[in-house]
Design a protein around this motif. Structure first.
Motif, PDB file in Angstrom:
ATOM      1  N   GLU A 197      18.971  24.189 -65.019  1.00 40.39           N
ATOM      2  CA  GLU A 197      17.751  24.347 -64.241  1.00 40.39           C
ATOM      3  C   GLU A 197      17.085  25.682 -64.560  1.00 40.39           C
ATOM      4  O   GLU A 197      17.739  26.734 -64.533  1.00 40.39           O
ATOM      5  CB  GLU A 197      18.058  24.276 -62.745  1.00 40.39           C
ATOM      6  CG  GLU A 197      16.831  24.411 -61.863  1.00 40.39           C
ATOM      7  CD  GLU A 197      17.182  24.403 -60.380  1.00 40.39           C
ATOM      8  OE1 GLU A 197      16.276  24.635 -59.565  1.00 40.39           O
ATOM      9  OE2 GLU A 197      18.364  24.169 -60.046  1.00 40.39           O
ATOM     10  N   GLU A 220      10.741  14.451 -72.376  1.00 34.96           N
ATOM     11  CA  GLU A 220      12.124  14.570 -71.920  1.00 34.96           C
ATOM     12  C   GLU A 220      12.974  13.467 -72.552  1.00 34.96           C
ATOM     13  O   GLU A 220      12.564  12.317 -72.655  1.00 34.96           O
ATOM     14  CB  GLU A 220      12.185  14.495 -70.395  1.00 34.96           C
ATOM     15  CG  GLU A 220      11.579  15.700 -69.716  1.00 34.96           C
ATOM     16  CD  GLU A 220      11.705  15.667 -68.195  1.00 34.96           C
ATOM     17  OE1 GLU A 220      12.414  14.773 -67.674  1.00 34.96           O
ATOM     18  OE2 GLU A 220      11.088  16.522 -67.532  1.00 34.96           O
ATOM     19  N   ASP A 253      18.423  21.229 -74.368  1.00 32.76           N
ATOM     20  CA  ASP A 253      19.880  21.252 -74.229  1.00 32.76           C
ATOM     21  C   ASP A 253      20.475  21.427 -75.619  1.00 32.76           C
ATOM     22  O   ASP A 253      20.351  20.550 -76.476  1.00 32.76           O
ATOM     23  CB  ASP A 253      20.340  19.936 -73.601  1.00 32.76           C
ATOM     24  CG  ASP A 253      21.834  19.894 -73.322  1.00 32.76           C
ATOM     25  OD1 ASP A 253      22.569  20.789 -73.798  1.00 32.76           O
ATOM     26  OD2 ASP A 253      22.279  18.954 -72.633  1.00 32.76           O
ATOM     27  N   TRP A 298      21.297  26.179 -72.648  1.00 34.72           N
ATOM     28  CA  TRP A 298      19.958  25.621 -72.578  1.00 34.72           C
ATOM     29  C   TRP A 298      18.962  26.719 -72.936  1.00 34.72           C
ATOM     30  O   TRP A 298      19.057  27.840 -72.432  1.00 34.72           O
ATOM     31  CB  TRP A 298      19.657  25.098 -71.176  1.00 34.72           C
ATOM     32  CG  TRP A 298      20.419  23.869 -70.814  1.00 34.72           C
ATOM     33  CD1 TRP A 298      19.985  22.574 -70.887  1.00 34.72           C
ATOM     34  CD2 TRP A 298      21.761  23.794 -70.309  1.00 34.72           C
ATOM     35  NE1 TRP A 298      20.965  21.699 -70.478  1.00 34.72           N
ATOM     36  CE2 TRP A 298      22.067  22.423 -70.105  1.00 34.72           C
ATOM     37  CE3 TRP A 298      22.746  24.752 -70.015  1.00 34.72           C
ATOM     38  CZ2 TRP A 298      23.298  21.994 -69.628  1.00 34.72           C
ATOM     39  CZ3 TRP A 298      23.965  24.330 -69.538  1.00 34.72           C
ATOM     40  CH2 TRP A 298      24.246  22.952 -69.346  1.00 34.72           C
ATOM     41  N   ALA A 306      18.124  29.359 -63.203  1.00 31.44           N
ATOM     42  CA  ALA A 306      19.473  29.306 -62.630  1.00 31.44           C
ATOM     43  C   ALA A 306      20.481  29.865 -63.620  1.00 31.44           C
ATOM     44  O   ALA A 306      20.217  29.989 -64.819  1.00 31.44           O
ATOM     45  CB  ALA A 306      19.836  27.874 -62.254  1.00 31.44           C
ATOM     46  N   HIS A 330      15.435  18.627 -72.484  1.00 34.97           N
ATOM     47  CA  HIS A 330      16.051  18.474 -71.165  1.00 34.97           C
ATOM     48  C   HIS A 330      15.003  18.431 -70.060  1.00 34.97           C
ATOM     49  O   HIS A 330      15.133  17.689 -69.087  1.00 34.97           O
ATOM     50  CB  HIS A 330      17.020  19.639 -70.929  1.00 34.97           C
ATOM     51  CG  HIS A 330      17.544  19.721 -69.536  1.00 34.97           C
ATOM     52  ND1 HIS A 330      18.394  18.770 -69.015  1.00 34.97           N
ATOM     53  CD2 HIS A 330      17.324  20.630 -68.538  1.00 34.97           C
ATOM     54  CE1 HIS A 330      18.691  19.097 -67.759  1.00 34.97           C
ATOM     55  NE2 HIS A 330      18.057  20.207 -67.447  1.00 34.97           N
ATOM     56  N   VAL A 331      13.965  19.234 -70.200  1.00 32.06           N
ATOM     57  CA  VAL A 331      12.921  19.277 -69.173  1.00 32.06           C
ATOM     58  C   VAL A 331      11.598  19.664 -69.825  1.00 32.06           C
ATOM     59  O   VAL A 331      11.574  20.425 -70.796  1.00 32.06           O
ATOM     60  CB  VAL A 331      13.285  20.283 -68.049  1.00 32.06           C
ATOM     61  CG1 VAL A 331      13.373  21.702 -68.585  1.00 32.06           C
ATOM     62  CG2 VAL A 331      12.295  20.214 -66.891  1.00 32.06           C
TER      63      VAL A 331
END
Length: 215
Positions: free
Chosen positions: A175, A142, A121, A127, A178, A94-95
């Motif tokens: 994120e 990614e 993900d 996540w 978060a 995802h990142v």
């Protein structure tokens, strides 16, 4: 007598969510430096997004039970440094953060707490983030699909960290930093707790456990 204690710990956990089952993010022997559901055993409980986060140190030395030799003064002195960090589950990348330097011992980068990291993900609103990777070591991109056990990078000392180790936590938001941290359960683990050995178990990890993937 151990299982009831752990069950009580989980029942009392804040905002307990269904456990996400993972594999350990390394091969070989390791030590849980931080883990659990209370601040007295796990500093991650001070940050909602990192609730239940786990820090792993790789072990070495003559008896295979040291984080680093006595007098360690450099990142390279730690047995975790440069060792492969593995995907804890199947998922989609995802990142990726891959542009952070490794910090010398005694210096932290609070502005980039995760340092070099990979976020996967897992589906189902979960996540997982694996952080503090070594500069220049991230091995995925990614959007890439990865399998559990695939190399994500190597253990470093980037970000807000005291010494080389592997950080892992699961969130309910995409994120980094978060949402709310979720309670991970690790499967196929061999572990030692209070001098007793347990093989091929699924277990929530707490500070002080010696762990290894089951072989």
């Amino acid at each position: 007598m151990i299982r009831p204690i752990l069950l009580s710990m989980l029942i009392c956990s804040p905002a307990l969510a269904p456990a996400q089952t993972l594999r350990l993010p390394f091969d070989g022997s390791g030590f849980v430096c931080q883990g659990g559901d209370t601040l007295n055993v796990n500093h991650h409980m001070a940050v909602r997004a990192q609730w239940f986060g786990v820090d792993f140190c790789r072990l070495g030395g003559p008896q295979g039970n040291l984080i680093a030799p006595a007098g360690a003064a450099r990142n390279e002195d730690f047995f975790c440094w440069g060792t492969p960090v593995l995907a804890p589950a199947d998922g989609r990348v995802h990142v990726v953060v891959a542009d952070q330097p490794d910090q010398p011992l005694g210096r932290k980068d609070a502005g980039h707490p995760g340092g070099n990291l990979v976020g996967l993900d897992l589906g189902g609103g979960r996540w997982v983030f694996v952080a503090h990777l070594q500069a220049g070591s991230v091995a995925v991109r990614e959007g890439e699909r990865v399998r559990a056990g695939q190399v994500l990078g190597r253990c470093g000392n980037s970000g807000n960290t005291d010494f080389p180790h592997i950080h892992l936590h699961v969130q309910d938001a995409p994120e980094f930093g978060a949402g709310t941290g979720q309670n991970p359960m690790f499967e196929a683990v061999d572990l030692v707790l209070n001098g007793k050995r347990f093989d091929n178990v699924s277990w929530p990890l707490i500070t002080g456990l010696f762990v290894a993937p089951h072989r």
